[in-house]
Design a protein around this motif. Sequence first.
Motif, short mmCIF file in Angstrom:
data_model
loop_
_atom_site.label_atom_id
_atom_site.label_comp_id
_atom_site.label_asym_id
_atom_site.label_seq_id
_atom_site.Cartn_x
_atom_site.Cartn_y
_atom_site.Cartn_z
N THR A 1 5.86 26.95 7.33
CA THR A 1 4.74 27.13 6.40
C THR A 1 3.97 28.40 6.73
OG1 THR A 1 4.55 24.71 6.20
CG2 THR A 1 2.67 26.03 5.46
N TRP A 2 3.76 28.62 8.01
CA TRP A 2 3.10 29.86 8.47
C TRP A 2 3.90 31.08 8.03
CZ3 TRP A 2 5.29 33.46 11.81
CH2 TRP A 2 4.43 34.44 12.31
N GLY B 1 10.23 30.57 12.95
CA GLY B 1 9.23 31.05 12.01
C GLY B 1 9.13 32.56 12.00
N LYS B 2 9.12 33.15 13.17
CA LYS B 2 9.01 34.61 13.24
C LYS B 2 10.31 35.29 12.80
CE LYS B 2 5.14 34.75 16.40
NZ LYS B 2 4.60 35.01 17.75
N GLU C 1 8.73 28.29 16.90
CA GLU C 1 8.04 29.57 16.75
C GLU C 1 9.02 30.70 16.53
OE1 GLU C 1 4.78 32.51 18.91
OE2 GLU C 1 5.18 30.53 19.74
N ALA D 1 2.87 34.16 5.36
CA ALA D 1 2.87 35.58 5.75
C ALA D 1 3.79 36.40 4.85
CB ALA D 1 3.30 35.71 7.21
N LYS E 1 5.32 23.37 10.55
CA LYS E 1 4.14 24.21 10.77
C LYS E 1 4.52 25.69 10.78
CE LYS E 1 1.43 25.81 14.69
NZ LYS E 1 1.18 25.64 16.14
N TRP E 2 5.56 26.04 11.52
CA TRP E 2 5.93 27.45 11.65
C TRP E 2 6.59 27.99 10.39
CZ3 TRP E 2 4.06 30.93 14.74
CH2 TRP E 2 3.46 30.52 15.94
#
Length: 632
Positions: A363-364, A328-329, A325, A368, A360-361
Amino acid sequence: MCKLLIILTLSLALVSIDLVDGEIRRQDLGRSVKLLILVDKVMQPQADWVTEEWMVKETAEAAFNVFSPRRGHDRLDEVKQVNEWCRKYGIYYMPWMRGTLEAPEGPEADGKRIVWASGNEQPLWSVNSDEFWEWTSSYVVEYAKISAEDDRLIGVFLDYENYHPGSEGNLYSLSYDDVIIGKFAEYKKMEMPTLEPAKRRDWLVEYGYHDEFSRFQVDQWRERCRVLREAVDEHSPEFQFCIYPAPGSPFVVEAAYPEWATEKAPLILADAWTYNRPLRYLTHSESLEVSRENLLSRMETPKNAGIPFMYAGGIDPIVRGADPEFSGKKAVMISDIADGYWIFYEGPTYTKQDHADYWKWFTWANGAISEGNFAVQHEPRETAGDYITYTMEYNVFRRMTELPKLIAPEASGEKVEYDVVKLRGESVLLIAGQAGQTFELELQNQPIAYYKSKLLWELRTTGMDRLVSGTIPHGESDTIRFTPDADGIYLLGVTSGPCAYSVISSTAPVGLYNGPALSFVNAVERLYFEVPDGVERFTLTARGSGTETVRVNVLDPTGDQVATGQTTTQEEMVIIEVATSESAGGIWSLKFTRADDGVIEDHTIQLDPKLSPVLSLDPGHLFKVSEAKYGY
């Protein structure tokens, strides 16, 4: 006129289809569209490091727009095939290659290897050698030819990190090899004495030539870079050089910047300083903010150089604290202020859950970023745990090796106050807990010099199950309270960052796990340990650093000093050999004092594997090794 109208109508239709399909135009990449670059080391190993079509497909489905497989740059048929797959799935391609070439032993490369200012010669072809440039050009120009036929291949990803023995920094700095020394002497029309490599820089400085030598060598670099750029432009003027690590070494900044960066083909600069959490004791949001400021600061170098460039911050899942996470951020944060981001994708295993979590993160994040929704970087964490959990996982509990089976001392429940012992960095405390009996342990965050940091702690079972965690502010103390469900040993991970900490008191026996070593600050009056029956000899290894030295005194169960050893400003390590005589099995102790020279500040101690791997602050809190060899 009618034909023109038909052509325009068809062209508009094609544009409309591209927009509907989300097709990215080459000229928009890194400009109006953020760079989303994947350097793959996770999928390729599934096929013995050969790129297969499914890898490109999955990269595109995760909304990356540039694919760069870690291996295969030298297999030109594969390069062409990967490029075709990238076109098929609507993304772009950069072959990844090292910007360094290993030089062989022997006369073929003698005098042509990299020589640092210290005189240290590395087994790499010098950037001043013809061999280096012939090798580099042979691949880069071929990529440019492919790019001219199909602009899915947008450029080359060049890695100038120094992975080879004898490294003194990333590549390239000034070299003092025979090639460049000879060219400089010829340029100056002078005879230079034959000098050992270690004396060349000093001679140039002493006789006032070094500044001119530096300018001369940089000019040589620039000419080589210019020739390569011109060779590339003959085929593909839009071909881009992507350089890692950014902002760059002297070679990159002084030669590649002005010669490889053009308006049609801005340099892509791949920074690695955003890989991990900048400071291990910062929260998720604090880490993002500090990384943001660091990245903005580093982007000033190419800005001040006035070159056309695109800047991309990097992410690497294998480094400290880069959980899915957070990664990703961070990708969203980087892309908010830079021209995109890149991932050196290593650490996860494709067939395991860790890859699925990171994918998953990422791709997220890519979704965004493509939508321009950069505010999502500030959303609250969804994943359980944050900086305490990940700090402990990556920096504290990972240091634990296989423990022998230990017998914990009895827990009386009485409070014991300890002499001040300052532990530095990360360590694990062993606590002897009893079911239903709440223990209280007071820790103090000890300031060191100008450093400021929180103290982080986390309690786990020996099975690594997390129980409770918390923080202690800089310079303060706090009491940890916990009621065990079962009798046994509990593990308390502690880190105070660059500062130190002390165990002030405890109502349960406490031991300091010595695996692989414990770090201390200042003198220590006494630490206790067990020498198991049957051990006739053992060793202790102490280390200092520079002027920070230590003397270690070893006391047997009667309190007599039976061995001593000290580090010095010249010898930073000492191995102390101890004969147990008939004293094995009792309570032994150590004392850390000032050595004959230097000052007693930072030092470490490592115990012989034959001993119990636990040092105790009190003789009544001894953790002993049981007859069973391993386990808890």
